[in-house]
Design a protein around this motif. Structure first.
Motif, PDB file in Angstrom:
ATOM      1  N   ILE B  28      29.296   2.362  10.611  1.00  0.00           N
ATOM      2  CA  ILE B  28      29.408   1.047   9.963  1.00  0.00           C
ATOM      3  C   ILE B  28      28.250   0.143  10.370  1.00  0.00           C
ATOM      4  CG2 ILE B  28      30.766  -1.090   9.991  1.00  0.00           C
ATOM      5  CD1 ILE B  28      33.274   0.651  10.124  1.00  0.00           C
ATOM      6  N   PHE B  29      27.711  -0.560   9.399  1.00  0.00           N
ATOM      7  CA  PHE B  29      26.718  -1.592   9.680  1.00  0.00           C
ATOM      8  C   PHE B  29      27.232  -2.939   9.205  1.00  0.00           C
ATOM      9  CE2 PHE B  29      23.343   0.829  11.373  1.00  0.00           C
ATOM     10  CZ  PHE B  29      23.319   2.052  10.728  1.00  0.00           C
ATOM     11  N   ASN B  30      26.817  -3.990   9.871  1.00  0.00           N
ATOM     12  CA  ASN B  30      27.222  -5.335   9.483  1.00  0.00           C
ATOM     13  C   ASN B  30      26.207  -6.010   8.573  1.00  0.00           C
ATOM     14  OD1 ASN B  30      29.726  -5.424  10.867  1.00  0.00           O
ATOM     15  ND2 ASN B  30      28.595  -5.647  12.784  1.00  0.00           N
ATOM     16  N   THR B  31      25.050  -5.429   8.462  1.00  0.00           N
ATOM     17  CA  THR B  31      24.018  -5.920   7.558  1.00  0.00           C
ATOM     18  C   THR B  31      23.300  -4.730   6.948  1.00  0.00           C
ATOM     19  OG1 THR B  31      23.635  -7.938   8.844  1.00  0.00           O
ATOM     20  CG2 THR B  31      21.846  -7.218   7.402  1.00  0.00           C
ATOM     21  N   TRP B  32      23.041  -4.843   5.658  1.00  0.00           N
ATOM     22  CA  TRP B  32      22.213  -3.843   4.974  1.00  0.00           C
ATOM     23  C   TRP B  32      20.963  -4.543   4.465  1.00  0.00           C
ATOM     24  CZ3 TRP B  32      22.859   1.367   4.576  1.00  0.00           C
ATOM     25  CH2 TRP B  32      24.095   1.893   4.934  1.00  0.00           C
ATOM     26  N   LEU B  49      21.821  -8.052   2.796  1.00  0.00           N
ATOM     27  CA  LEU B  49      23.244  -8.128   2.448  1.00  0.00           C
ATOM     28  C   LEU B  49      24.049  -8.283   3.721  1.00  0.00           C
ATOM     29  CD1 LEU B  49      23.010  -5.052   0.091  1.00  0.00           C
ATOM     30  CD2 LEU B  49      23.473  -7.349  -0.732  1.00  0.00           C
ATOM     31  N   TYR B  50      25.005  -9.243   3.730  1.00  0.00           N
ATOM     32  CA  TYR B  50      25.692  -9.572   4.975  1.00  0.00           C
ATOM     33  C   TYR B  50      27.189  -9.326   4.964  1.00  0.00           C
ATOM     34  CZ  TYR B  50      21.333 -12.004   5.868  1.00  0.00           C
ATOM     35  OH  TYR B  50      20.016 -12.307   6.043  1.00  0.00           O
ATOM     36  N   LYS B  51      27.773  -9.181   3.761  1.00  0.00           N
ATOM     37  CA  LYS B  51      29.229  -9.051   3.693  1.00  0.00           C
ATOM     38  C   LYS B  51      29.615  -7.878   2.832  1.00  0.00           C
ATOM     39  CE  LYS B  51      31.559 -12.705   2.686  1.00  0.00           C
ATOM     40  NZ  LYS B  51      32.002 -13.977   2.057  1.00  0.00           N
ATOM     41  N   ALA B  52      30.657  -7.152   3.273  1.00  0.00           N
ATOM     42  CA  ALA B  52      31.155  -6.017   2.493  1.00  0.00           C
ATOM     43  C   ALA B  52      31.527  -6.488   1.098  1.00  0.00           C
ATOM     44  CB  ALA B  52      32.363  -5.401   3.196  1.00  0.00           C
ATOM     45  N   GLU B  54      29.451  -7.588  -1.102  1.00  0.00           N
ATOM     46  CA  GLU B  54      28.459  -8.560  -1.593  1.00  0.00           C
ATOM     47  C   GLU B  54      27.508  -7.905  -2.578  1.00  0.00           C
ATOM     48  OE1 GLU B  54      26.184 -10.205   1.585  1.00  0.00           O
ATOM     49  OE2 GLU B  54      24.845 -11.355   0.283  1.00  0.00           O
ATOM     50  N   LEU B  55      27.232  -8.639  -3.659  1.00  0.00           N
ATOM     51  CA  LEU B  55      26.271  -8.215  -4.676  1.00  0.00           C
ATOM     52  C   LEU B  55      25.198  -9.289  -4.730  1.00  0.00           C
ATOM     53  CD1 LEU B  55      25.945  -5.968  -6.950  1.00  0.00           C
ATOM     54  CD2 LEU B  55      26.897  -7.673  -8.501  1.00  0.00           C
ATOM     55  N   THR B  56      23.954  -8.912  -4.500  1.00  0.00           N
ATOM     56  CA  THR B  56      22.863  -9.893  -4.422  1.00  0.00           C
ATOM     57  C   THR B  56      21.714  -9.462  -5.309  1.00  0.00           C
ATOM     58  OG1 THR B  56      23.438 -10.545  -2.165  1.00  0.00           O
ATOM     59  CG2 THR B  56      21.198 -10.983  -2.864  1.00  0.00           C
ATOM     60  N   SER B  57      21.115 -10.423  -5.989  1.00  0.00           N
ATOM     61  CA  SER B  57      19.975 -10.132  -6.858  1.00  0.00           C
ATOM     62  C   SER B  57      18.731 -10.853  -6.386  1.00  0.00           C
ATOM     63  CB  SER B  57      20.292 -10.560  -8.302  1.00  0.00           C
ATOM     64  OG  SER B  57      21.316  -9.755  -8.839  1.00  0.00           O
ATOM     65  N   ASN B  58      17.595 -10.223  -6.680  1.00  0.00           N
ATOM     66  CA  ASN B  58      16.287 -10.811  -6.410  1.00  0.00           C
ATOM     67  C   ASN B  58      15.400 -10.407  -7.581  1.00  0.00           C
ATOM     68  OD1 ASN B  58      13.847 -11.711  -5.490  1.00  0.00           O
ATOM     69  ND2 ASN B  58      13.719 -10.309  -3.756  1.00  0.00           N
ATOM     70  N   GLY B  59      15.352 -11.274  -8.592  1.00  0.00           N
ATOM     71  CA  GLY B  59      14.603 -10.925  -9.804  1.00  0.00           C
ATOM     72  C   GLY B  59      15.237  -9.736 -10.501  1.00  0.00           C
ATOM     73  N   ARG B  60      14.440  -8.686 -10.709  1.00  0.00           N
ATOM     74  CA  ARG B  60      14.959  -7.484 -11.388  1.00  0.00           C
ATOM     75  C   ARG B  60      15.713  -6.552 -10.455  1.00  0.00           C
ATOM     76  NH1 ARG B  60      11.288  -4.311 -12.392  1.00  0.00           N
ATOM     77  NH2 ARG B  60       9.629  -5.336 -11.216  1.00  0.00           N
ATOM     78  N   LEU B  61      15.810  -6.913  -9.194  1.00  0.00           N
ATOM     79  CA  LEU B  61      16.481  -6.079  -8.200  1.00  0.00           C
ATOM     80  C   LEU B  61      17.895  -6.585  -7.934  1.00  0.00           C
ATOM     81  CD1 LEU B  61      13.427  -5.422  -7.737  1.00  0.00           C
ATOM     82  CD2 LEU B  61      13.960  -5.261  -5.318  1.00  0.00           C
ATOM     83  N   THR B  62      18.833  -5.646  -7.842  1.00  0.00           N
ATOM     84  CA  THR B  62      20.213  -5.974  -7.484  1.00  0.00           C
ATOM     85  C   THR B  62      20.673  -4.963  -6.449  1.00  0.00           C
ATOM     86  OG1 THR B  62      20.685  -6.806  -9.707  1.00  0.00           O
ATOM     87  CG2 THR B  62      22.573  -6.265  -8.308  1.00  0.00           C
ATOM     88  N   ALA B  63      21.292  -5.462  -5.385  1.00  0.00           N
ATOM     89  CA  ALA B  63      21.785  -4.567  -4.344  1.00  0.00           C
ATOM     90  C   ALA B  63      23.222  -4.930  -4.009  1.00  0.00           C
ATOM     91  CB  ALA B  63      20.916  -4.658  -3.091  1.00  0.00           C
ATOM     92  N   GLN B  64      23.996  -3.938  -3.580  1.00  0.00           N
ATOM     93  CA  GLN B  64      25.379  -4.167  -3.188  1.00  0.00           C
ATOM     94  C   GLN B  64      25.668  -3.564  -1.829  1.00  0.00           C
ATOM     95  OE1 GLN B  64      28.499  -3.147  -6.026  1.00  0.00           O
ATOM     96  NE2 GLN B  64      29.829  -4.635  -5.031  1.00  0.00           N
ATOM     97  N   PHE B  65      26.490  -4.272  -1.087  1.00  0.00           N
ATOM     98  CA  PHE B  65      26.969  -3.846   0.232  1.00  0.00           C
ATOM     99  C   PHE B  65      28.315  -3.173  -0.012  1.00  0.00           C
ATOM    100  CE2 PHE B  65      27.077  -5.676   4.813  1.00  0.00           C
ATOM    101  CZ  PHE B  65      27.866  -4.652   5.276  1.00  0.00           C
ATOM    102  N   GLY B  66      28.439  -1.898   0.308  1.00  0.00           N
ATOM    103  CA  GLY B  66      29.654  -1.158   0.013  1.00  0.00           C
ATOM    104  C   GLY B  66      30.864  -1.689   0.772  1.00  0.00           C
ATOM    105  N   ILE B  67      32.025  -1.533   0.170  1.00  0.00           N
ATOM    106  CA  ILE B  67      33.277  -2.016   0.744  1.00  0.00           C
ATOM    107  C   ILE B  67      33.568  -1.383   2.109  1.00  0.00           C
ATOM    108  CG2 ILE B  67      35.795  -1.988   0.468  1.00  0.00           C
ATOM    109  CD1 ILE B  67      34.533  -4.085  -1.186  1.00  0.00           C
ATOM    110  N   THR B  68      33.221  -0.118   2.244  1.00  0.00           N
ATOM    111  CA  THR B  68      33.488   0.583   3.508  1.00  0.00           C
ATOM    112  C   THR B  68      32.502   0.194   4.599  1.00  0.00           C
ATOM    113  OG1 THR B  68      32.070   2.456   2.971  1.00  0.00           O
ATOM    114  CG2 THR B  68      34.369   2.572   2.239  1.00  0.00           C
TER     115      THR B  68
END
Lengths: 113, 111
Positions: B28-32, B49-52, B54-68
């Motif tokens: 488990i990580f607390n930050t991705w 990404l800081y929270k399980a 969490e969905l964050t965008s930066n322009g054309r980029l989108t990243a998600q922090f998995g629930i697990t």
């Protein structure tokens, strides 16, 4: 430029020689990290400073490696008696401590011949 | 050794296509974090990404922090030639911890 800077960008040395690299972090950042990256791999942690205190060292950091951050600002990484296996990119990163993000410098590419 | 796995290892796509890449961890990580690295340069931070969940965008980029808290993904929409490079996922356990990097996904964009 207010980013992390590293000097030199490239270093070619003969096996057995000593080399020293310098890192200047972002000015308000109190944490400084050194990583090593070999071709085709992600960076691997070497050591970390909070202000002038060296708080953690990786098993990768053999006794030929030493790092300092004497005044809590810039840092140096010295490799003594270089070996061909030391050839890699040496990366420095800094963070403010309040936030998780680490910002990387451009790296120093070391080639040991 | 490294604890993160990234897939795919490499991708060749046409300009304008969307891209998706994944990262999984054995712990488990607390930050991705997602970084991009160009040849001969240091990694550049793209998204943090800081929270399980969490969905964050930066322009054309989108990243998600998995629930697990053991995985993350990065999407790039409408790829362009300057997206070429190696994308690294990375995890941290605390704010002062070292960053653990994955092995990277190499992206090539065909104009």
């Amino acid at each position: 430029d207010t980013g992390v800077s590293q000097d030199p960008r490239h270093k070619i040395t003969k096996r057995g020689q000593n080399v020293t690299f310098r890192c200047d972090p972002i000015s308000e950042h109190n944490r400084l990290y050194w990583y090593r990256q070999t071709l085709g791999q992600g960076p691997e942690f070497l050591t970390y400073f909070q202000n002038e205190a060296q708080l953690e060292k990786s098993r990768l950091l053999s006794d030929r490696f030493s790092a300092e951050r004497p005044k809590g600002s810039f840092s140096t990484l010295e490799i003594q008696r270089t070996e061909q296996g030391d050839s890699a990119m040496y990366l420095c990163a800094s963070s403010s401590g309040r936030f998780y993000e680490q910002y990387f410098g451009p790296g120093t590419r070391l080639t040991v011949t | 050794g490294q604890q993160l796995n990234q897939s795919p290892q490499s991708m060749f796509i046409q300009e304008g296509e969307d891209v998706s890449m994944n990262c999984t961890s054995s712990s488990i990580f607390n930050t991705w974090l997602w970084y991009k690295q160009d040849p001969g340069e240091g990694p550049v931070l793209l998204i943090a990404l800081y929270k399980a969940g969490e969905l964050t965008s930066n322009g054309r980029l989108t990243a998600q922090f998995g629930i697990t808290r053991k995985d993350s993904f990065l999407n790039i929409s409408a790829s362009i030639p300057s997206d070429v490079g190696i994308y690294f996922c990375a995890g941290m356990k605390t704010s002062y911890d070292k960053v653990i990097f994955g092995p990277g996904t190499s992206l090539s964009v065909i104009p």
